[in-house]
Design a protein around this motif. Structure first.
Motif, PDB file in Angstrom:
ATOM      1  N   SER A  30       0.948  -1.189   0.279  1.00 33.30           N
ATOM      2  CA  SER A  30       0.446  -0.196   0.028  1.00 33.30           C
ATOM      3  C   SER A  30       0.949   1.507   0.242  1.00 33.30           C
ATOM      4  CB  SER A  30      -0.867   0.465   1.497  1.00 33.30           C
ATOM      5  OG  SER A  30      -1.732   1.633   1.584  1.00 33.30           O
ATOM      6  N   ASN A  67      -1.653 -10.100  -3.416  1.00 37.76           N
ATOM      7  CA  ASN A  67      -2.046  -8.363  -2.802  1.00 37.76           C
ATOM      8  C   ASN A  67      -2.349  -7.483  -3.481  1.00 37.76           C
ATOM      9  OD1 ASN A  67      -3.853  -7.170  -0.697  1.00 37.76           O
ATOM     10  ND2 ASN A  67      -1.675  -6.906  -0.646  1.00 37.76           N
ATOM     11  N   GLN A 107      -3.060  -6.869  -7.666  1.00 39.02           N
ATOM     12  CA  GLN A 107      -4.348  -6.559  -7.569  1.00 39.02           C
ATOM     13  C   GLN A 107      -4.538  -4.877  -6.811  1.00 39.02           C
ATOM     14  OE1 GLN A 107      -6.174  -9.504  -5.122  1.00 39.02           O
ATOM     15  NE2 GLN A 107      -6.180 -10.463  -6.288  1.00 39.02           N
ATOM     16  N   LEU A 108      -4.127  -4.501  -6.087  1.00 33.70           N
ATOM     17  CA  LEU A 108      -3.543  -3.044  -5.298  1.00 33.70           C
ATOM     18  C   LEU A 108      -3.742  -2.094  -6.273  1.00 33.70           C
ATOM     19  CD1 LEU A 108      -2.307  -2.653  -1.650  1.00 33.70           C
ATOM     20  CD2 LEU A 108      -4.331  -3.570  -2.486  1.00 33.70           C
ATOM     21  N   LEU A 112      -3.282  -3.162  -9.945  1.00 35.38           N
ATOM     22  CA  LEU A 112      -4.616  -3.380 -10.588  1.00 35.38           C
ATOM     23  C   LEU A 112      -6.072  -2.771 -10.321  1.00 35.38           C
ATOM     24  CD1 LEU A 112      -6.097  -4.787 -12.979  1.00 35.38           C
ATOM     25  CD2 LEU A 112      -6.924  -6.728 -11.846  1.00 35.38           C
ATOM     26  N   ILE A 113      -6.057  -2.322  -9.354  1.00 40.42           N
ATOM     27  CA  ILE A 113      -7.449  -1.366  -9.116  1.00 40.42           C
ATOM     28  C   ILE A 113      -7.248   0.391  -9.572  1.00 40.42           C
ATOM     29  CG2 ILE A 113      -8.635  -0.082  -6.769  1.00 40.42           C
ATOM     30  CD1 ILE A 113      -8.187  -3.044  -5.040  1.00 40.42           C
ATOM     31  N   ARG A 114      -5.789   0.373  -9.025  1.00 33.88           N
ATOM     32  CA  ARG A 114      -5.376   2.190  -8.827  1.00 33.88           C
ATOM     33  C   ARG A 114      -5.094   1.968 -10.997  1.00 33.88           C
ATOM     34  NH1 ARG A 114      -0.507   5.253  -7.087  1.00 33.88           N
ATOM     35  NH2 ARG A 114      -1.689   5.631  -5.468  1.00 33.88           N
TER      36      ARG A 114
END
Lengths: 106, 210
Positions: A29, A57, A60-61, A63-65
């Motif tokens: 993060s 994890n 995917q973080l 990817l979300i961005r």
């Protein structure tokens, strides 16, 4: 199978040296907001090579961005949530409210 | 409102010009941000006018450590929280509550697995085609639902950081929080959102056992 066992014990050793999953999740993060110090960056990278859950994890973080950026840049053509604007009437209402509260007329 | 007497030297014409300029420049972002929280046009519009009026009054306190935009969003944030305090059930407004609650439900707290993912919290393999516009649309829908499920403070840090693309320093200014707390809050927000998306949106692949 031998290699598998070797990998297992190697990863046990690495676990002593490297940050654990909880720390790595925090680093993943943080890495979205700042450039991590070298040691932390290295710990993150090495841990992620060996641990698929933390790898996912992390991916995917990011990817979300990426998806958010995509959505924001694609939404010139529609999509109210992203492109919500004050209507002309609202603007005028607010502007006249500002004027009526204007202290210069007192 | 009757504060005219004390304002003799402060060029009121210029003040009102400022407010109109703010409306012009930042009206949309303030409105969009308000709407996310109050979900109706009238309340969102009211919050925008309240914010601009408060900005007018507090103009002298604008010290310029932040941009005008972040300064106004900071004012707006307080208005939104007031709005929630008045209207809604219990919400945690104090980031101290969020920060001090440092039980991390994703990871084992003790035992040989200390610091490892709990089995039911392990990230699954996601099947997402980022290039597919339909998936993008779906993503957006679920993301917003998941954001709504966050504690309001967490939702604000996430929205400012990722949707308004504000940098960390400005977010700290806007929400009056320390960089350390911001880090923790962003971490929590992202973690909860990732999990929420995985449970509600994503088609996952069954995991081969570890």
């Amino acid at each position: 199978m031998k290699e598998y066992k070797a990998m297992k014990s190697l990863s046990k050793i690495m676990n002593y040296v490297l940050p654990d999953c909880k720390e790595v999740a925090e680093l993943s993060s943080n890495s979205l907001d700042e450039i991590l110090p070298f040691k932390k960056r290295l710990g993150l990278k090495l841990h992620i090579i060996m641990c698929k859950f933390c790898r996912r994890n992390n991916e995917q973080l990011y990817l979300i961005r990426e998806l958010i950026r995509k959505k924001l840049s694609s939404s010139e053509n529609g999509s109210t949530e992203v492109n919500r604007r004050l209507s002309e009437e609202s603007r005028q209402r607010i502007a006249s409210l500002l004027k009526s509260n204007d202290i210069s007329h007192s | 409102m009757g504060s005219g007497m004390t304002e003799l030297n402060s060029k009121p014409e210029k003040k009102i010009l400022n407010a109109e300029r703010w409306l012009e420049l930042y009206g949309d972002i303030l409105y969009r941000y308000s709407f996310r929280y109050v979900k109706d046009k009238q309340s969102a519009e009211d919050l925008v006018s309240e914010t601009l009026l408060a900005g007018l009054k507090a103009q002298s306190s604008f010290a310029g450590q932040s941009t005008e935009q972040t300064w106004l969003i900071g004012i707006l944030n307080n208005k939104i929280m007031d709005h929630f305090r008045k209207s809604k059930r219990e919400i945690s407004f104090d980031e101290a509550d969020i920060i001090s609650n440092n039980v991390d439900e994703d990871f084992a707290q003790s035992g040989p697995d200390l610091g490892n993912w709990k089995p039911n919290r392990r990230p699954a393999e996601w099947m997402v085609d980022a290039a597919d516009p339909v998936e993008l649309k779906e993503f957006w829908l679920y993301l917003n639902k998941c954001i709504e499920g966050l504690d309001i403070r967490l939702s604000m840090v996430f929205v400012l950081r990722e949707l308004e693309e504000m940098d960390s320093k400005n977010i700290c200014n806007v929400l009056s929080i320390s960089p350390t707390n911001l880090r923790v809050m962003l971490y929590r927000a992202r973690k909860q959102l990732r999990f929420c998306l995985e449970k509600n949106w994503i088609r996952t692949l069954p995991d081969d056992k570890e």
